[in-house]
Design an enzyme around this catalytic site. Structure first.
Site, mmCIF file in Angstrom:
data_model
loop_
_atom_site.group_PDB
_atom_site.id
_atom_site.type_symbol
_atom_site.label_atom_id
_atom_site.label_comp_id
_atom_site.label_asym_id
_atom_site.label_seq_id
_atom_site.Cartn_x
_atom_site.Cartn_y
_atom_site.Cartn_z
ATOM 1 N N GLY A 10 -74.910 124.151 57.249
ATOM 2 C CA GLY A 10 -74.819 123.301 56.059
ATOM 3 C C GLY A 10 -76.131 123.250 55.308
ATOM 4 O O GLY A 10 -77.165 122.903 55.884
ATOM 5 N N VAL A 78 -68.421 129.234 58.798
ATOM 6 C CA VAL A 78 -68.400 128.942 60.233
ATOM 7 C C VAL A 78 -66.964 128.660 60.655
ATOM 8 O O VAL A 78 -66.245 127.895 60.012
ATOM 9 C CB VAL A 78 -69.312 127.739 60.553
ATOM 10 C CG1 VAL A 78 -69.137 127.293 62.006
ATOM 11 C CG2 VAL A 78 -70.766 128.093 60.276
ATOM 12 N N GLU A 170 -68.161 105.932 37.743
ATOM 13 C CA GLU A 170 -68.949 106.797 36.868
ATOM 14 C C GLU A 170 -68.067 107.779 36.103
ATOM 15 O O GLU A 170 -68.306 108.038 34.908
ATOM 16 C CB GLU A 170 -70.000 107.517 37.706
ATOM 17 C CG GLU A 170 -71.074 106.556 38.209
ATOM 18 C CD GLU A 170 -72.028 107.148 39.234
ATOM 19 O OE1 GLU A 170 -73.080 106.529 39.470
ATOM 20 O OE2 GLU A 170 -71.715 108.211 39.795
#
Length: 428
Positions: A10, A78, A170
């Site tokens: 990651g 992965v 938002e």
């Protein structure tokens, strides 16, 4: 003697922080990510609403780590972890061996058992999500321009956001301003200012993690902006033509999901029992019980703070977790096995409502309104990766603030002539 091998899965906030914190240690680092870029997720909604371009909030991981000759970056997916053999399994490649493993794979949106809703209500976690949503928004206005039936045109100009956390709030504010300011005067048959923006939340407040006074302010600011806020009404069904909430039907062809998250399959890779959201239950030092060489950080892990509440799934928590895992590895390499529990320090909660209001809770100080918006903007610019992007974002925001115009409004995927175009969410 072979150097200690650290594999990081990651390249988000947690993984990148871990890699940076291992600088100078006697280790070989391999960072694996299925995408080639590091993403600044807090501004992802601005790509979705045509305020910023993708390159302004994402950077190639190789470029960020180009001076770190101890780091090898792999673009790969992965597929699992061989815990006994201490290797990470990847698609179309040889297993990657490790001595220490840091899993920082983040989370995806969750539909609470209704995965079939995703085709009608995309979530917002990746650049692909953001460009898909941007396309849906812009094509909705294009479809409304050529729609002669007023009722159908109204459905095309109805935008629904499900979930009133920071992302939902938002998005709602930005979509209103896109419709009523940016697109003003650009259409002849459809009236963008008539767009209906609906924010639906199953709980009884917006911004549930904020203090009551800031939540109440945000609710009123949204309504003043023109957002229809519906509280205490869970969504019951979603289809290609709209949704059902609280037993009521709402026709809308543009629906965005901002309601829940599900962790990556890390728990399955490690063959450990996850919590309800799929997160790995980690030890106090962020390692996996019975496997001290494996660490899980960020949204992929669940751990309690000193007050017993869970560490929130925010970018700063992932950064702190990645750095902490690196510190534990460095200490062990020095021969120091003293327990080093993770101590999360909450930096604060921030959310913006349009381009003139925001709410901020730093604990020691709480702000709302115009001043909070400026503090919010400065804080986000500060945490961008490099000077070029800080200047680009600052100039984009200044232009939007002064003129209302958003420059990232190109429709670049699919065929705009296809009807109904806004339901095509397939990536090209």
């Amino acid at each position: 003697m072979a150097r200690h091998k650290v594999v990081i899965v990651g390249g988000g906030f947690g993984g990148l922080s871990a890699a940076q914190a291992l600088g100078g240690a006697d280790v070989e680092v391999t960072l694996i990510d299925r995408r080639n870029h590091h993403l600044f997720q807090p501004l992802l909604y601005q790509v979705a609403t045509a305020s910023l371009s993708t390159s302004e909030i994402a950077w190639p991981i190789r470029h960020i780590l180009r001076k770190r000759h101890d780091v090898t970056t792999l673009l790969a997916r992965v597929t699992g972890v061989d815990v006994a053999g201490k290797t990470v399994l990847i698609a179309d490649g040889a297993p990657v061996p490790y001595d220490s493993l840091i899993i920082a794979t983040g989370a995806r949106h969750a539909y609470f058992g209704h995965d079939d809703w995703e085709q009608f209500a995309p979530g917002l976690k990746t650049l692909e999500d953001a460009t898909t949503i941007r396309r849906k928004l812009l094509l909705a206005f294009e479809a409304a321009e050529r729609e002669p039936d007023p009722e159908q045109r109204g459905a095309l100009l109805t935008f629904v956001i499900i979930g009133a956390g920071p992302t939902g709030v938002e998005l709602a504010g930005a979509i209103v301003e896109l419709a009523r300011e940016t697109l003003k005067g650009e259409f002849r048959c459809a009236d963008p200012s008539s767009a209906r923006v609906v924010l639906i939340e199953a709980a009884n407040k917006v911004l549930g993690n904020f203090r009551p006074e800031l939540s109440e302010y945000s609710l009123q600011a949204l309504r003043d902006l023109g957002v229809e806020v519906i509280l205490g009404e869970p969504v019951e069904a979603i289809d290609a033509d709209g949704l059902v909430y609280g037993g009521k039907r709402l026709d809308a062809e543009c629906i965005i999901w901002a309601a829940g998250v599900q962790a990556s399959p890390a728990a399955k890779w490690l063959d450990v029992e996850p919590d309800k959201a799929g997160r790995v239950k980690v030890a106090p030092d962020l390692s996996v019980p019975a496997h001290p060489e494996i660490f899980v950080v960020g949204d992929t892990a669940t751990i309690a703070k000193a007050d017993g509440k869970p560490v929130p799934g925010v970018g700063d928590a992932a950064k702190q977790g990645g750095k902490h895992a690196a510190q534990v590895i460095r200490a062990r390499l020095r021969g120091d096995t003293t327990p080093l529990p993770f101590r999360y320090k909450h930096a604060g909660d921030l959310a913006t409502i349009g381009k003139r209001a925001a709410v901020i809770d730093f604990g020691w100080i709480r702000l709302k309104g115009w001043l909070a918006w400026w503090v919010w903007g400065i804080a986000h610019i500060y945490f961008l990766i490099d000077t070029k992007n800080r200047l680009a974002v600052a100039l984009s925001w200044l232009w939007i603030y002064l003129s209302g115009q958003r420059s990232a409004r190109l429709i670049t995927q699919g065929d705009a002539e296809t009807r109904p175009p806004i339901n095509d969410v397939t990536e090209s």
